[in-house]
Motif scaffolding. Structure first.
Motif, PDB file in Angstrom:
ATOM      1  N   VAL A 206       0.890  -1.369  -0.082  1.00 37.73           N
ATOM      2  CA  VAL A 206       0.105  -0.008  -0.065  1.00 37.73           C
ATOM      3  C   VAL A 206       1.025   1.408  -0.012  1.00 37.73           C
ATOM      4  O   VAL A 206       1.825   1.569   0.901  1.00 37.73           O
ATOM      5  CB  VAL A 206      -0.847   0.135   1.495  1.00 37.73           C
ATOM      6  CG1 VAL A 206      -1.573   1.366   1.279  1.00 37.73           C
ATOM      7  CG2 VAL A 206      -1.963  -1.055   1.231  1.00 37.73           C
ATOM      8  N   GLU A 207       0.696   2.177  -0.897  1.00 41.74           N
ATOM      9  CA  GLU A 207       1.335   3.410  -1.190  1.00 41.74           C
ATOM     10  C   GLU A 207       0.176   4.312  -0.473  1.00 41.74           C
ATOM     11  O   GLU A 207      -0.651   4.912  -1.394  1.00 41.74           O
ATOM     12  CB  GLU A 207       1.721   3.774  -2.406  1.00 41.74           C
ATOM     13  CG  GLU A 207       2.940   2.890  -3.003  1.00 41.74           C
ATOM     14  CD  GLU A 207       4.495   3.203  -2.524  1.00 41.74           C
ATOM     15  OE1 GLU A 207       4.372   4.210  -1.873  1.00 41.74           O
ATOM     16  OE2 GLU A 207       5.222   2.431  -2.567  1.00 41.74           O
ATOM     17  N   ASP A 208       0.499   4.909   0.512  1.00 46.35           N
ATOM     18  CA  ASP A 208      -0.269   6.162   1.007  1.00 46.35           C
ATOM     19  C   ASP A 208       0.123   7.491   0.602  1.00 46.35           C
ATOM     20  O   ASP A 208       1.188   7.810   1.101  1.00 46.35           O
ATOM     21  CB  ASP A 208       0.015   5.930   2.676  1.00 46.35           C
ATOM     22  CG  ASP A 208      -1.467   6.568   3.389  1.00 46.35           C
ATOM     23  OD1 ASP A 208      -1.882   7.730   2.922  1.00 46.35           O
ATOM     24  OD2 ASP A 208      -1.819   6.299   4.427  1.00 46.35           O
ATOM     25  N   ARG A 209      -0.841   8.043  -0.237  1.00 48.12           N
ATOM     26  CA  ARG A 209      -0.808   9.271  -0.489  1.00 48.12           C
ATOM     27  C   ARG A 209      -1.608  10.275   0.198  1.00 48.12           C
ATOM     28  O   ARG A 209      -1.735  11.558  -0.584  1.00 48.12           O
ATOM     29  CB  ARG A 209      -0.864   9.380  -2.207  1.00 48.12           C
ATOM     30  CG  ARG A 209      -0.021   8.335  -2.923  1.00 48.12           C
ATOM     31  CD  ARG A 209       1.602   8.771  -2.490  1.00 48.12           C
ATOM     32  NE  ARG A 209       2.572   7.728  -3.140  1.00 48.12           N
ATOM     33  CZ  ARG A 209       3.809   7.992  -3.161  1.00 48.12           C
ATOM     34  NH1 ARG A 209       4.330   8.950  -2.521  1.00 48.12           N
ATOM     35  NH2 ARG A 209       4.674   7.098  -3.801  1.00 48.12           N
ATOM     36  N   ILE A 210      -2.255  10.188   1.074  1.00 45.64           N
ATOM     37  CA  ILE A 210      -3.160  11.122   1.679  1.00 45.64           C
ATOM     38  C   ILE A 210      -2.573  12.273   2.040  1.00 45.64           C
ATOM     39  O   ILE A 210      -3.220  13.307   1.713  1.00 45.64           O
ATOM     40  CB  ILE A 210      -3.722  10.503   3.069  1.00 45.64           C
ATOM     41  CG1 ILE A 210      -4.585   9.055   2.609  1.00 45.64           C
ATOM     42  CG2 ILE A 210      -4.298  11.409   3.719  1.00 45.64           C
ATOM     43  CD1 ILE A 210      -6.078   9.659   2.123  1.00 45.64           C
ATOM     44  N   ASN A 211      -1.444  12.446   2.463  1.00 44.09           N
ATOM     45  CA  ASN A 211      -0.826  13.735   2.971  1.00 44.09           C
ATOM     46  C   ASN A 211       0.152  14.161   1.855  1.00 44.09           C
ATOM     47  O   ASN A 211       0.871  15.187   2.044  1.00 44.09           O
ATOM     48  CB  ASN A 211      -0.206  13.686   4.221  1.00 44.09           C
ATOM     49  CG  ASN A 211      -1.014  13.367   5.265  1.00 44.09           C
ATOM     50  OD1 ASN A 211      -2.052  13.864   5.162  1.00 44.09           O
ATOM     51  ND2 ASN A 211      -0.733  12.088   5.879  1.00 44.09           N
ATOM     52  N   SER A 212       0.184  13.546   0.632  1.00 44.16           N
ATOM     53  CA  SER A 212       1.192  13.929  -0.504  1.00 44.16           C
ATOM     54  C   SER A 212       0.606  15.304  -1.308  1.00 44.16           C
ATOM     55  O   SER A 212      -0.593  15.038  -1.704  1.00 44.16           O
ATOM     56  CB  SER A 212       1.418  12.815  -1.329  1.00 44.16           C
ATOM     57  OG  SER A 212       2.212  13.075  -2.472  1.00 44.16           O
ATOM     58  N   LYS A 213       1.324  16.017  -1.501  1.00 43.60           N
ATOM     59  CA  LYS A 213       0.940  17.135  -2.263  1.00 43.60           C
ATOM     60  C   LYS A 213       1.374  16.952  -4.029  1.00 43.60           C
ATOM     61  O   LYS A 213       0.654  17.971  -4.747  1.00 43.60           O
ATOM     62  CB  LYS A 213       1.656  18.584  -1.663  1.00 43.60           C
ATOM     63  CG  LYS A 213       1.485  18.958  -0.486  1.00 43.60           C
ATOM     64  CD  LYS A 213       2.365  20.276   0.026  1.00 43.60           C
ATOM     65  CE  LYS A 213       1.639  20.677   1.217  1.00 43.60           C
ATOM     66  NZ  LYS A 213       2.669  21.988   1.652  1.00 43.60           N
ATOM     67  N   ILE A 214       1.638  16.037  -4.040  1.00 37.38           N
ATOM     68  CA  ILE A 214       2.154  15.493  -5.573  1.00 37.38           C
ATOM     69  C   ILE A 214       1.352  14.423  -6.000  1.00 37.38           C
ATOM     70  O   ILE A 214       1.287  13.446  -5.376  1.00 37.38           O
ATOM     71  CB  ILE A 214       3.569  15.192  -5.745  1.00 37.38           C
ATOM     72  CG1 ILE A 214       4.514  16.306  -5.292  1.00 37.38           C
ATOM     73  CG2 ILE A 214       3.793  14.731  -7.310  1.00 37.38           C
ATOM     74  CD1 ILE A 214       6.035  16.069  -5.331  1.00 37.38           C
ATOM     75  N   GLN A 215       0.367  14.761  -6.835  1.00 35.22           N
ATOM     76  CA  GLN A 215      -0.415  13.625  -7.584  1.00 35.22           C
ATOM     77  C   GLN A 215       0.439  12.769  -8.768  1.00 35.22           C
ATOM     78  O   GLN A 215       0.757  13.303  -9.486  1.00 35.22           O
ATOM     79  CB  GLN A 215      -1.561  14.196  -8.187  1.00 35.22           C
ATOM     80  CG  GLN A 215      -2.399  12.971  -8.752  1.00 35.22           C
ATOM     81  CD  GLN A 215      -3.664  13.672  -9.408  1.00 35.22           C
ATOM     82  OE1 GLN A 215      -3.991  14.856  -9.427  1.00 35.22           O
ATOM     83  NE2 GLN A 215      -4.368  12.765 -10.340  1.00 35.22           N
TER      84      GLN A 215
END
Length: 221
Positions: A206-215
């Protein structure tokens, strides 16, 4: 007492007029205001302008208000995208990988999923041009009032007798197109809460991108 015209009568009145195509935008809005859910099968064609390559996908789409989505691609590669009330999951079985994204990625009127589910605000966010008919469907061209890289224009093919969108095509800044055509459409389908949940299978990274600003990648494409 304020009288409100039933949406079915509104459809009949609009489509009995010669200018039916030009007035489709408010009809579409009225129809999707009362639509609570739908189940559909789709064919998606992604065209890359620079290389001229095309990729054809087939799958199913479940939608329930306010914006719960289950988008499953069966061919040529399996993919499951689930928009829950709290987050977005993008599961790629071939890669044994699942991404977790924030809801903000699908809340823009200019995203393909907002357009094909009828949730984009046509009168507020777009300039709408009547392009006549394509077969039995009314064709509209949409120009976002605030263009974004993912959409500089779009077209809709709409069933004039119902106001339902049967096909949507979005063109991005680079000239690439994302074309979604419904081959089956069931309005107000009886859907279950579990249709809009997702738990990563055991052994899946699982790669968690919830708090990432980069899509990293555009969803539903």
């Amino acid at each position: 007492m304020v009288y409100r015209m039933p949406v079915v009568l509104l459809v009949v009145l609009f489509c009995s007029m010669p200018v039916c195509a030009a007035d489709m935008a408010p009809l579409i809005q009225a129809r999707y205001d009362v639509l609570q859910s739908f189940s559909a099968s789709f064919e998606q064609v992604l065209t890359h302008k620079e290389s001229g390559t095309k990729e054809v996908r087939q799958g199913t789409l479940l939608f329930k208000k306010p914006l719960l989505i289950r988008w499953q691609t069966a061919k040529p590669h399996e993919e499951t995208l689930v928009v829950t009330a709290r987050e977005i999951w993008d599961y790629l079985p071939d890669e044994e990988l699942a991404y977790r994204y924030p809801l903000e990625l699908v809340q823009d009127s200019r995203s393909i999923i907002q357009v094909v589910t009828g949730q984009a605000s046509l009168s507020k966010d777009f300039d709408v041009k009547d392009e006549g008919r394509e077969g039995k469907l009314v064709k509209l061209r949409l120009y976002p009032r605030e263009p974004a890289p993912q959409m500089v224009e779009a077209s809709l093919l709409v069933e004039p007798s119902t106001g339902y969108i049967r096909r949507a095509s979005i063109t991005d800044f680079y000239g690439n197109t994302n074309d979604v055509r419904f081959t089956r459409f069931e309005p107000d389908a009886a859907l279950k809460a579990k249709d809009f949940t997702f738990t990563p299978p055991k052994g899946i990274a699982v790669e968690d991108r919830i708090n990432s600003k980069i899509q990293e990648r555009e969803l539903f494409k």
